[in-house]
Design a protein around this motif. Structure first.
Motif, PDB file in Angstrom:
ATOM      1  N   TYR A 164       0.875  -1.179   0.047  1.00 56.75           N
ATOM      2  CA  TYR A 164       0.026  -0.093   0.196  1.00 56.75           C
ATOM      3  C   TYR A 164       0.957   1.273   0.133  1.00 56.75           C
ATOM      4  N   ARG A 165       2.279   1.418   0.408  1.00 57.04           N
ATOM      5  CA  ARG A 165       3.160   2.345   0.449  1.00 57.04           C
ATOM      6  C   ARG A 165       3.187   2.663  -0.833  1.00 57.04           C
ATOM      7  N   GLN A 166       3.186   1.879  -1.718  1.00 55.30           N
ATOM      8  CA  GLN A 166       3.244   2.402  -3.424  1.00 55.30           C
ATOM      9  C   GLN A 166       2.328   2.997  -4.096  1.00 55.30           C
ATOM     10  N   LEU A 167       1.059   3.106  -3.205  1.00 55.84           N
ATOM     11  CA  LEU A 167       0.001   3.834  -3.951  1.00 55.84           C
ATOM     12  C   LEU A 167      -0.441   4.916  -3.105  1.00 55.84           C
ATOM     13  N   PRO A 168      -1.173   5.969  -3.726  1.00 55.83           N
ATOM     14  CA  PRO A 168      -1.816   5.798  -4.943  1.00 55.83           C
ATOM     15  C   PRO A 168      -0.660   5.885  -5.935  1.00 55.83           C
ATOM     16  N   LEU A 169      -1.333   5.472  -7.480  1.00 58.29           N
ATOM     17  CA  LEU A 169      -0.298   5.643  -8.739  1.00 58.29           C
ATOM     18  C   LEU A 169      -1.001   6.030  -9.814  1.00 58.29           C
ATOM     19  N   ARG A 170      -0.479   7.140 -10.509  1.00 52.42           N
ATOM     20  CA  ARG A 170      -1.226   7.563 -11.834  1.00 52.42           C
ATOM     21  C   ARG A 170      -0.287   7.684 -12.912  1.00 52.42           C
ATOM     22  N   LEU A 171      -0.516   6.989 -13.838  1.00 56.67           N
ATOM     23  CA  LEU A 171       0.369   6.793 -15.001  1.00 56.67           C
ATOM     24  C   LEU A 171      -0.614   7.292 -16.229  1.00 56.67           C
ATOM     25  N   TYR A 172       0.181   8.039 -17.164  1.00 59.88           N
ATOM     26  CA  TYR A 172      -0.743   8.172 -18.403  1.00 59.88           C
ATOM     27  C   TYR A 172       0.532   8.127 -19.494  1.00 59.88           C
ATOM     28  N   GLN A 173      -0.105   8.087 -20.789  1.00 62.63           N
ATOM     29  CA  GLN A 173       0.789   7.961 -21.991  1.00 62.63           C
ATOM     30  C   GLN A 173      -0.135   8.897 -23.028  1.00 62.63           C
ATOM     31  N   LEU A 199      -5.014   7.805 -19.009  1.00 65.16           N
ATOM     32  CA  LEU A 199      -4.442   8.064 -17.761  1.00 65.16           C
ATOM     33  C   LEU A 199      -5.125   6.867 -16.957  1.00 65.16           C
ATOM     34  N   TYR A 200      -4.205   6.142 -16.437  1.00 68.75           N
ATOM     35  CA  TYR A 200      -4.742   5.063 -15.608  1.00 68.75           C
ATOM     36  C   TYR A 200      -4.203   5.128 -14.108  1.00 68.75           C
ATOM     37  N   THR A 201      -5.172   5.079 -13.172  1.00 62.68           N
ATOM     38  CA  THR A 201      -4.969   5.317 -11.691  1.00 62.68           C
ATOM     39  C   THR A 201      -5.131   4.058 -10.838  1.00 62.68           C
ATOM     40  N   PHE A 202      -4.497   3.802  -9.860  1.00 63.55           N
ATOM     41  CA  PHE A 202      -4.616   2.837  -9.118  1.00 63.55           C
ATOM     42  C   PHE A 202      -4.403   3.255  -7.534  1.00 63.55           C
ATOM     43  N   ASP A 203      -5.459   2.807  -6.952  1.00 62.93           N
ATOM     44  CA  ASP A 203      -5.709   3.146  -5.389  1.00 62.93           C
ATOM     45  C   ASP A 203      -5.973   2.105  -4.575  1.00 62.93           C
ATOM     46  N   THR A 204      -5.899   2.069  -3.195  1.00 66.29           N
ATOM     47  CA  THR A 204      -5.974   1.045  -2.294  1.00 66.29           C
ATOM     48  C   THR A 204      -7.710   0.891  -2.014  1.00 66.29           C
ATOM     49  N   MET A 452      -1.681 -13.035   8.127  1.00 64.66           N
ATOM     50  CA  MET A 452      -0.512 -12.974   7.121  1.00 64.66           C
ATOM     51  C   MET A 452      -0.709 -13.432   5.822  1.00 64.66           C
ATOM     52  N   GLY A 453      -0.257 -12.822   4.974  1.00 64.21           N
ATOM     53  CA  GLY A 453      -0.596 -12.987   3.297  1.00 64.21           C
ATOM     54  C   GLY A 453      -1.880 -12.588   2.839  1.00 64.21           C
ATOM     55  N   ASP A 454      -2.706 -11.597   3.682  1.00 63.25           N
ATOM     56  CA  ASP A 454      -3.909 -11.144   3.197  1.00 63.25           C
ATOM     57  C   ASP A 454      -3.679 -10.133   2.073  1.00 63.25           C
ATOM     58  N   LEU A 455      -4.214 -10.126   0.840  1.00 68.26           N
ATOM     59  CA  LEU A 455      -3.751  -9.052  -0.306  1.00 68.26           C
ATOM     60  C   LEU A 455      -5.168  -8.545  -0.513  1.00 68.26           C
ATOM     61  N   GLY A 456      -4.747  -7.295  -0.905  1.00 69.53           N
ATOM     62  CA  GLY A 456      -6.193  -6.560  -1.488  1.00 69.53           C
ATOM     63  C   GLY A 456      -5.871  -6.214  -3.019  1.00 69.53           C
ATOM     64  N   LEU A 457      -7.220  -6.075  -3.726  1.00 67.73           N
ATOM     65  CA  LEU A 457      -7.172  -5.895  -5.217  1.00 67.73           C
ATOM     66  C   LEU A 457      -7.057  -4.335  -5.245  1.00 67.73           C
ATOM     67  N   ILE A 458      -6.366  -3.833  -6.245  1.00 68.15           N
ATOM     68  CA  ILE A 458      -6.170  -2.636  -6.393  1.00 68.15           C
ATOM     69  C   ILE A 458      -7.385  -2.092  -7.204  1.00 68.15           C
ATOM     70  N   GLN A 459      -7.675  -0.717  -6.699  1.00 65.12           N
ATOM     71  CA  GLN A 459      -8.784  -0.196  -7.516  1.00 65.12           C
ATOM     72  C   GLN A 459      -8.446   0.715  -8.431  1.00 65.12           C
ATOM     73  N   MET A 460      -8.791   0.690  -9.781  1.00 63.98           N
ATOM     74  CA  MET A 460      -8.346   1.207 -10.735  1.00 63.98           C
ATOM     75  C   MET A 460      -9.384   2.564 -11.332  1.00 63.98           C
ATOM     76  N   GLY A 461      -8.873   3.283 -12.089  1.00 57.56           N
ATOM     77  CA  GLY A 461      -9.676   4.201 -13.066  1.00 57.56           C
ATOM     78  C   GLY A 461      -8.924   4.532 -14.444  1.00 57.56           C
ATOM     79  N   CYS A 462      -9.800   4.545 -15.580  1.00 58.40           N
ATOM     80  CA  CYS A 462      -9.157   4.782 -16.666  1.00 58.40           C
ATOM     81  C   CYS A 462      -9.779   6.026 -17.274  1.00 58.40           C
ATOM     82  N   TYR A 463      -8.788   6.982 -17.903  1.00 58.97           N
ATOM     83  CA  TYR A 463      -9.395   8.217 -18.305  1.00 58.97           C
ATOM     84  C   TYR A 463      -8.813   8.554 -19.687  1.00 58.97           C
TER      85      TYR A 463
END
Length: 590
Positions: A164-173, A199-204, A452-463
């Protein structure tokens, strides 16, 4: 032979006069040095380039882009972008880059040639259908030319994000995309090769993704405000991209393929596919009374027979039907109007959807069957299978112009009709949720977890923003009988200076004017152009300037020699100012 040689010589002389004959203006920007093949008629273009005949071109933007020397057709739906078109595209991209940076988005570049593997994991390799350009490499592996990059970016992030420390993330091209349109038309408005910003966004969490969505919506409003063409934001369906929330950005234009319904009272706006509206009293009175209803049939993926009943003259809205399905799978439903087309299929349940355009006082199945307008064959089918039937009632029709605004009817109890406008979609936002992160395993370790080992799915957006489409949409929305009317923010050049002759005084004044304009404001740096083709008539060059659409045209002619005044033409209003040289500075500083 002699005639052919003479023709070639004359053509060469004309080209020299149009492009290369010029007075020496040093290193100042001169039109004679720019590749700008303007033409009065599209039919003047050489036939070997296979341009459509002018009378067959229905989009004014396409006609003007050809005539103004902005594009040339390479093949069906594919175009070469010429220098002035690229200048405008660069300006649009600079506006986008600025606003993307403001919300913390980082720019990258994704490949155009994509492996089919991720597309097959998400199911879009099949659902994309024939619009996907598919090909195989020498090893017979499947690839496609990218129409969009959800799979590619999700796969990339899935491999690199762990916490989660690497999120949020916003990448575009910004890059080229491909779609195998069945009928490419209207030039850059619907082509097979086009330029997009993604633009693609990634949140927790969903809450964080919603906050991101609102931030991007605000950035998009800034982008379109800076471009300077009036736009509307409409509620929209997510379509093949998927997701739970979606908006479209539109320029209003008669050439648009979308129908946007807008309330003039409260500003509610929605795409025809997404719009809801209250029925006028005249339509309510017609419900289930004397006109034969419209029937639609289908078999859902989980083998349920679908029967839709709508009032006469209304059209089934498949998106509303899906929303009303409450978990039934309508992704691949085939809708037909003929019951015979689906009776050979096996079904284990029957869902009847009765639209409020047919019957508003529906109480139960018996009430429906008592309606004499129900077709006899459908009546028998329903009656003999009553134990399998579930009945639903609501809005599953396309809302039409003239229907009432759903907001005003609820909040004020007043009827305000929705007005229909044709529009060109130039941007689209999607809240994707986990549609792509789940099948492609884009997960992260959350801040707190129960084990231990629980993982969350990244919530995404597309723009997305259709950059090459915006270029055509601007022209479609902003032109007149003389040519293009560019907003200053994206015009290829903002000022065109036209000297009437090569006289030394005119030439020197032209140089002084160019230097003055480019020095008084950084906004005019690299924005001033001299039409130095003095071998062409002044009238021809003025018309050429109006065709290309420079926001300002300054003419140095006889009036200047007689009174020291210059003519300044404002393209958008067609106003002409006659001012002294010393007053020019004040005009461009205000």
């Amino acid at each position: 032979m002699f005639k052919t040689r003479l023709y070639k010589q004359l053509t060469q002389l004309i080209l020299q006069k149009r492009y290369f004959t010029s007075t020496n203006y040093g290193n100042r920007t001169c039109l004679s040095k720019i590749f700008l093949p303007t033409t009065k008629y599209i039919s003047n273009i050489k036939s070997k380039q296979k341009h459509e005949q002018e009378e067959n071109i229905i989009c004014e933007s396409y006609r003007l882009m050809i005539r103004a020397g902005l594009i040339r057709r390479s093949s069906s739906g594919i175009y070469s972008l010429l220098p002035l078109a690229l200048r405008s595209l660069d300006k649009i991209e600079r506006i986008i880059n600025f606003e993307m940076t403001n919300i913390g988005a980082q720019k990258l570049s994704l490949p155009t040639l994509l492996s089919a593997n991720a597309w097959k994991q998400t199911g879009r390799w099949k659902s994309a259908g024939s619009e996907l350009f598919r090909l195989k490499d020498r090893k017979e592996s499947d690839y496609c030319l990218a129409p969009t990059h959800e799979e590619e970016i999700t796969q990339l992030v899935a491999h690199e994000i762990a916490s989660y420390r690497q999120l949020p993330l916003r990448l575009y091209q910004i890059g080229k995309k491909y779609r195998d349109e069945m009928r490419p038309r209207c030039g850059l408005l619907r082509g097979r090769e086009f330029i997009m910003k993604d633009l693609y966004t990634f949140d927790t969490s969903e809450e964080a993704a919603l906050r991101t969505y609102e931030e991007v919506l605000f950035a998009y409003k800034n982008i379109f405000n800076k471009i300077g063409i009036p736009f509307v934001i409409a509620d929209a369906d997510s379509g093949n991209i998927g997701g739970t929330k979606s908006h479209e950005f539109h320029f209003l234009s008669q050439a648009g393929e979308d129908l946007i319904l807008i309330c003039s009272n409260c500003g509610y706006s929605a795409n025809e596919e997404r719009a809801y509206g209250s029925l006028p009293l005249t339509k309510q009175a017609e419900n289930g009374t004397n006109k034969e209803p419209i029937f639609n049939f289908g078999i859902s993926k989980n083998n349920r027979l679908i029967i839709c009943i709508l009032g006469s003259g209304h059209v089934l809205n498949i998106f509303k039907l899906r929303a009303a399905a409450n978990g039934n799978s309508f992704e691949n439903i085939q809708i037909t109007k003929d019951l015979k087309d689906i009776l050979n299929n096996n079904y284990n349940e029957i869902d009847i959807y009765v639209d409020n355009t047919f019957q508003t006082n529906l109480l139960d199945l018996e009430t429906l069957l008592s309606n004499k307008l129900i077709d006899e064959n459908i009546y028998k089918l329903i009656y003999s299978n009553k134990h399998l039937v579930t009945i639903h009632h609501g809005d599953i029709h396309n809302t039409s112009p003239g229907d009432g605004c759903p907001i005003c009817s609820c909040s004020t109890n007043n009827f305000y009709p929705l007005i229909g406008h044709n529009a060109i979609e130039v941007g689209h936002t999607f809240l994707l949720g986990t549609k792509y992160s789940e099948p492609l395993k884009a997960t992260f370790a959350p801040e707190t977890s129960q084990s231990m080992g629980d993982l969350g799915l990244i919530q995404m957006g597309c723009y997305g923003i259709g950059i090459s489409r915006i270029l055509a949409a601007i022209i479609e929305s902003s032109h007149d009988e003389y040519g293009i009317i560019w907003p200053s923010s994206v015009a290829p050049y903002r000022v065109c200076i036209i000297p009437n002759s090569d006289e030394s005084l005119i030439q020197q004044t032209t140089q002084n004017l160019f230097d003055l304009l480019t020095s008084i404001s950084h906004e005019l740096n690299d924005e001033v152009l001299i039409d130095d083709r003095t071998s062409l008539s002044l009238g021809y060059r003025i018309k050429d300037s109006e065709l290309v659409g420079y926001p300002w045209m300054i003419i140095l002619g006889k009036r200047f020699l007689e009174s020291g005044r210059v003519e300044i033409h404002e393209r958008s209003t067609r106003k002409i100012l006659n001012v002294k040289f010393d007053e020019i500075k004040n005009i461009f500083l205000t």
